[in-house]
Design a protein around this motif. Sequence first.
Motif, short mmCIF file in Angstrom:
data_model
loop_
_atom_site.label_atom_id
_atom_site.label_comp_id
_atom_site.label_asym_id
_atom_site.label_seq_id
_atom_site.Cartn_x
_atom_site.Cartn_y
_atom_site.Cartn_z
N TRP A 243 0.83 -1.20 0.00
CA TRP A 243 0.00 0.00 0.00
C TRP A 243 0.87 1.26 0.00
N GLN A 244 1.83 1.28 0.93
CA GLN A 244 2.66 2.48 1.09
C GLN A 244 3.47 2.75 -0.17
N LEU A 245 3.90 1.71 -0.83
CA LEU A 245 4.77 1.86 -1.99
C LEU A 245 4.07 2.49 -3.19
N VAL A 246 2.74 2.40 -3.24
CA VAL A 246 2.00 3.02 -4.35
C VAL A 246 1.17 4.22 -3.89
N GLY A 247 1.27 4.58 -2.61
CA GLY A 247 0.53 5.74 -2.11
C GLY A 247 -0.95 5.49 -1.89
N PHE A 248 -1.32 4.26 -1.61
CA PHE A 248 -2.73 3.92 -1.38
C PHE A 248 -3.11 4.21 0.07
N ILE A 249 -4.26 4.84 0.24
CA ILE A 249 -4.78 5.15 1.57
C ILE A 249 -6.14 4.48 1.71
N HIS A 250 -6.21 3.50 2.61
CA HIS A 250 -7.43 2.71 2.76
C HIS A 250 -8.57 3.56 3.31
N GLY A 251 -8.29 4.35 4.31
CA GLY A 251 -9.28 5.28 4.81
C GLY A 251 -10.12 4.79 5.97
N VAL A 252 -10.26 3.47 6.12
CA VAL A 252 -11.10 2.96 7.21
C VAL A 252 -10.54 1.60 7.67
N MET A 253 -9.36 1.65 8.28
CA MET A 253 -8.65 0.44 8.69
C MET A 253 -9.18 -0.10 10.02
N ASN A 254 -10.48 -0.27 10.10
CA ASN A 254 -11.07 -0.89 11.28
C ASN A 254 -10.70 -2.37 11.30
N THR A 255 -10.81 -3.01 12.47
CA THR A 255 -10.38 -4.41 12.55
C THR A 255 -11.28 -5.33 11.74
N ASP A 256 -12.50 -4.91 11.45
CA ASP A 256 -13.36 -5.74 10.60
C ASP A 256 -12.98 -5.61 9.14
N ASN A 257 -12.05 -4.70 8.81
CA ASN A 257 -11.59 -4.53 7.44
C ASN A 257 -10.17 -5.04 7.25
N MET A 258 -9.72 -5.92 8.14
CA MET A 258 -8.41 -6.56 7.99
C MET A 258 -8.64 -8.05 7.86
N THR A 259 -8.24 -8.61 6.71
CA THR A 259 -8.51 -10.02 6.43
C THR A 259 -7.40 -10.92 6.96
N LEU A 260 -7.76 -12.16 7.23
CA LEU A 260 -6.77 -13.16 7.63
C LEU A 260 -6.02 -13.67 6.41
N SER A 261 -6.59 -13.54 5.23
CA SER A 261 -5.96 -14.01 4.00
C SER A 261 -4.84 -13.09 3.54
N GLY A 262 -4.86 -11.84 4.00
CA GLY A 262 -3.87 -10.87 3.54
C GLY A 262 -4.30 -10.09 2.32
N GLU A 263 -5.60 -10.10 2.00
CA GLU A 263 -6.13 -9.31 0.89
C GLU A 263 -6.64 -7.97 1.38
N THR A 264 -6.55 -6.96 0.52
CA THR A 264 -7.20 -5.68 0.78
C THR A 264 -8.70 -5.87 0.61
N ILE A 265 -9.48 -5.31 1.54
CA ILE A 265 -10.93 -5.48 1.48
C ILE A 265 -11.61 -4.18 1.88
N ASP A 266 -12.80 -3.96 1.34
CA ASP A 266 -13.68 -2.83 1.65
C ASP A 266 -13.11 -1.50 1.17
N TYR A 267 -13.53 -1.13 -0.04
CA TYR A 267 -13.07 0.09 -0.68
C TYR A 267 -14.09 1.20 -0.47
N GLY A 268 -14.14 1.71 0.75
CA GLY A 268 -15.05 2.80 1.06
C GLY A 268 -14.39 4.14 0.77
N PRO A 269 -13.92 4.84 1.82
CA PRO A 269 -13.32 6.17 1.60
C PRO A 269 -11.84 6.09 1.25
N CYS A 270 -11.49 5.18 0.37
CA CYS A 270 -10.09 5.00 -0.02
C CYS A 270 -9.74 5.96 -1.16
N ALA A 271 -8.45 6.17 -1.36
CA ALA A 271 -7.98 7.00 -2.47
C ALA A 271 -6.47 6.85 -2.58
N PHE A 272 -5.91 7.38 -3.65
CA PHE A 272 -4.47 7.36 -3.85
C PHE A 272 -3.91 8.78 -3.68
#
Length: 491
Positions: A243-272
């Motif tokens: 994420w940091q290497l491309v300037g991605f900002i998730h915007g809502v890194m709540n614990t329900d938005n962190m996967t055990l698989s290691g995938e990015t999930i829930d594209y709400g108030p995200c942006a670059f």
Amino acid sequence: MTDKHAETVTGWNFDNSYARLPETFFTRLNPTPVASPQMAILNEGLAESLGLNNQVLGSEEGVEVLAGNRVPEGALPLAQAYAGHQFGYFNMLGDGRAILLGEQITPRGERVDIQLKGPGRTPYSRRGDGRAGLGPMLREYIISEAMHGLRIPTTRSLAVVTTGQAVIREEEQPGAVLTRVAASHLRVGTFQYAARWGSLDDLRALADYTLQRHFPEIGAEENRYLALLQGVIQRQAALIAKWQLVGFIHGVMNTDNMTLSGETIDYGPCAFMDAYDPATVFSSIDSSGRYAYGNQPNIAAWNLARLAESLLPLLHPDEEQAIKQAEGAIAGYFELYNRNWLAGMRAKLGIFGEEQEDQTLIEELLGMMQKYGADYTNTFRALTFDKLEDENLFGTPEFARWQELWQARLGRQQEAPASSRQLMRSSNPAVIPRNHRVEEALEAAVSREDYSVMNRLLNVLSSPYAHSPEQGDYAALPPESLRPYQTYCGT
């Protein structure tokens, strides 16, 4: 209603392993039918990889499935229960506007979740209507597919269908249902839910299921649950660095938005991020900057600590020993993250091997970029092709001194300059989903039902490292009138 022949022709091949967990983890229910569903956009490449027939999927019968009007043969629809810390506050949550149809077994034998977003109310909807607007669903489609193009682990978007029914948010907008594909929807919040409201057997069942599904290599480990925690930490350290290497900002890194698989999930108030600044925040509700770009690595560690707390009863029968094991695992996160981030930054600068001064060289460049408001993506793109046209940064004595140090560093490595350039080309994207370009595509699609703008954007974003001529226009910065940019929790 099901039609076995239609589903066989479509290629649906469902299994439902999550539904075999204790019933405390979900509620079985069907989506609520909609008035007149129509296909908005279909991800044909993804569909083919899932073993699905695009022609049938795009037909009336296929759209009925994607809208939630028809349950495909073999699916067992359910809404998942989970909890989570939202901006630091713990809540009972669950799928308030999502229903898991089941798990598609692909032609390669992979297992992926097929989930509908916006298919109606569930027991976890609280006061929501369980529906979704077209704009936010198309936004998730664009950003998740852009992340896939950037080679960042992510959920994918299979399709968006309109419902023929309006939804009311700040204003009335067309309703839509997005079909999301994920390695799974297991979250840190799922474990928090099990630890708070489930039994020890429930927690163990969930941990065993996660191990089997995502970490099959962890077999007869002496402490397989500690190995599970360490495995999740490793994946998240790698993900956040990307994420940091491309300037991605998730915007809502709540614990329900962190996967055990290691995938990015829930594209709400995200942006670059455009101009490099660690304090960058886009979300309208993040007034304190909790989830700012520069805070993301720390927030990931905080979230992982909540996972560790949930796993304590499984780590060791003695609580003190369990805490010690958990703390040791979490302590290793920052070393893993920094190693991944440093490796990625070296690649962005064409650096092979490791020298002790590399981190200082990198941090000095970032400091100059922040000082002069340099665009994050375009600065590295300019360095890649030696087109140093931004006079604000590249015309300064500071940069000239830094450039000498950088060139000296490159000169000390055995690899040829051409190899460094190729490394930079493959590590620095030509394009990201610029916020104004995303809004332009959404405006055309939602207001005028014109999907050509979105399709052109998706085509450019599908190969961000191609550095093709047609990508030039999409690398341009937004006009001053469109800054600063804000996003909202619409998804």
